[in-house]
Design a protein around this motif. Structure first.
Motif, short mmCIF file in Angstrom:
data_model
loop_
_atom_site.label_atom_id
_atom_site.label_comp_id
_atom_site.label_asym_id
_atom_site.label_seq_id
_atom_site.Cartn_x
_atom_site.Cartn_y
_atom_site.Cartn_z
N PRO A 72 0.97 -1.27 0.04
CA PRO A 72 -0.11 -0.01 0.28
C PRO A 72 0.96 1.30 0.16
O PRO A 72 0.40 2.12 -0.50
N TYR A 73 1.93 1.32 0.49
CA TYR A 73 2.88 2.36 0.54
C TYR A 73 3.85 2.38 -0.70
O TYR A 73 4.52 3.82 -0.67
N GLY A 74 3.65 1.77 -1.54
CA GLY A 74 4.32 1.70 -2.77
C GLY A 74 5.38 0.90 -3.08
O GLY A 74 5.91 0.36 -2.01
N TRP A 75 5.73 0.53 -4.11
CA TRP A 75 6.98 -0.27 -4.75
C TRP A 75 7.66 0.51 -5.61
O TRP A 75 7.25 1.12 -6.67
N ARG A 76 9.05 0.64 -5.31
CA ARG A 76 9.86 1.54 -6.32
C ARG A 76 10.81 0.49 -7.14
O ARG A 76 11.07 -0.53 -6.78
N SER A 77 10.89 1.12 -8.35
CA SER A 77 11.69 0.42 -9.40
C SER A 77 12.19 1.49 -10.43
O SER A 77 11.92 2.69 -10.36
N TRP A 78 12.83 0.91 -11.38
CA TRP A 78 13.32 2.05 -12.27
C TRP A 78 13.41 1.22 -13.74
O TRP A 78 13.88 -0.09 -13.91
N ALA A 79 13.35 1.95 -14.67
CA ALA A 79 13.77 1.40 -16.25
C ALA A 79 14.87 2.10 -16.55
O ALA A 79 14.93 3.48 -16.34
N LYS A 80 15.67 1.60 -17.35
CA LYS A 80 16.74 2.35 -18.25
C LYS A 80 16.90 2.25 -19.66
O LYS A 80 16.61 0.79 -19.98
N LYS A 81 17.29 3.04 -20.23
CA LYS A 81 17.39 2.58 -21.81
C LYS A 81 18.46 3.35 -22.53
O LYS A 81 18.70 4.90 -21.76
N ARG A 82 19.58 2.95 -23.30
CA ARG A 82 20.42 3.67 -23.99
C ARG A 82 19.79 4.45 -24.95
O ARG A 82 18.76 3.90 -25.80
N VAL A 83 19.74 5.74 -25.27
CA VAL A 83 19.17 6.59 -25.99
C VAL A 83 19.92 7.38 -26.85
O VAL A 83 21.25 7.63 -26.59
N LYS A 84 19.28 7.85 -28.10
CA LYS A 84 19.96 8.94 -28.79
C LYS A 84 18.95 9.72 -29.38
O LYS A 84 17.75 9.80 -28.56
N LYS A 85 19.34 11.07 -30.02
CA LYS A 85 18.35 12.00 -30.29
C LYS A 85 17.09 11.43 -31.06
O LYS A 85 17.20 10.51 -31.73
N GLY A 86 15.91 12.28 -30.77
CA GLY A 86 14.75 11.61 -31.30
C GLY A 86 13.71 11.77 -30.40
O GLY A 86 13.63 11.83 -29.14
N LYS A 87 12.34 11.20 -31.06
CA LYS A 87 11.23 10.89 -30.00
C LYS A 87 11.09 9.42 -29.28
O LYS A 87 11.22 8.50 -30.21
N TRP A 88 11.01 9.51 -28.03
CA TRP A 88 10.84 8.11 -27.65
C TRP A 88 9.77 8.14 -26.64
O TRP A 88 9.08 9.26 -26.41
N MET A 89 8.92 6.68 -26.45
CA MET A 89 8.04 6.45 -25.69
C MET A 89 8.19 5.38 -24.57
O MET A 89 8.64 4.27 -25.11
N LEU A 90 7.88 5.83 -23.44
CA LEU A 90 7.85 4.51 -22.74
C LEU A 90 6.45 4.19 -21.98
O LEU A 90 5.63 4.94 -21.55
#
Length: 107
Positions: A72-90
Motif C-alpha cells: 500500500p505504501y508503494g513499490w519502487r523500481s526503475w527502467a533504463k535505456k540507452r538513447v539517442k536524439k529523437g522521440k521516445w515513448m515508454l
C-alpha cells in the motif's frame, strides 16, 4: 539531469545532460517508478512489470521486471535505456493493464 515537463507526460531532455557510459560513450535515460494504490490494492499479489520502449513510433522493445509484491505504501523500481536524439515513448504496463505512457524528446 533534471527534466522540465512540457505536459504531464511529455519531457524534453538534452542528450548531453544524460549519464554517459565511460566505456561505450552511450547515454542512459533512467525512469524511476513508484507504483502504489489504496490500502488493500492488490496487496501481496505477484505482479510483473513490462517496460515497452519505442523510438520514433517504431515497434516497441519490451523488458520485463520480475515478480514483486505490491504494498500500500508503494513499490519502487526503475527502467533504463540507452538513447539517442529523437522521440521516445515508454509504456509501463502489467500483463493486462497499461499503467502509464511517458513521452521523451531527446535533443
Amino acid at each position: 539531469g533534471k527534466f522540465d515537463p512540457i505536459q504531464a507526460d511529455q519531457y524534453q531532455i538534452k542528450l548531453k545532460d544524460l549519464e554517459e557510459d565511460k566505456e561505450s560513450g552511450l547515454r542512459w535515460l533512467y525512469c524511476f517508478v513508484t507504483i502504489f494504490g489504496p490500502d488493500g490494492y492488490e496487496l501481496n499479489k505477484n505482479v510483473k512489470l513490462i517496460y515497452q520502449w519505442s523510438y520514433e513510433g517504431k515497434q516497441p522493445i519490451s523488458f520485463e521486471q520480475g515478480d514483486f509484491k505490491l504494498k500500500p505504501y508503494g513499490w519502487r523500481s526503475w527502467a533504463k535505456k540507452r538513447v539517442k536524439k529523437g522521440k521516445w515513448m515508454l509504456v509501463i504496463r502489467t500483463k493486462y493493464r497499461v499503467l502509464e505512457k511517458i513521452h521523451f524528446t531527446i535533443i
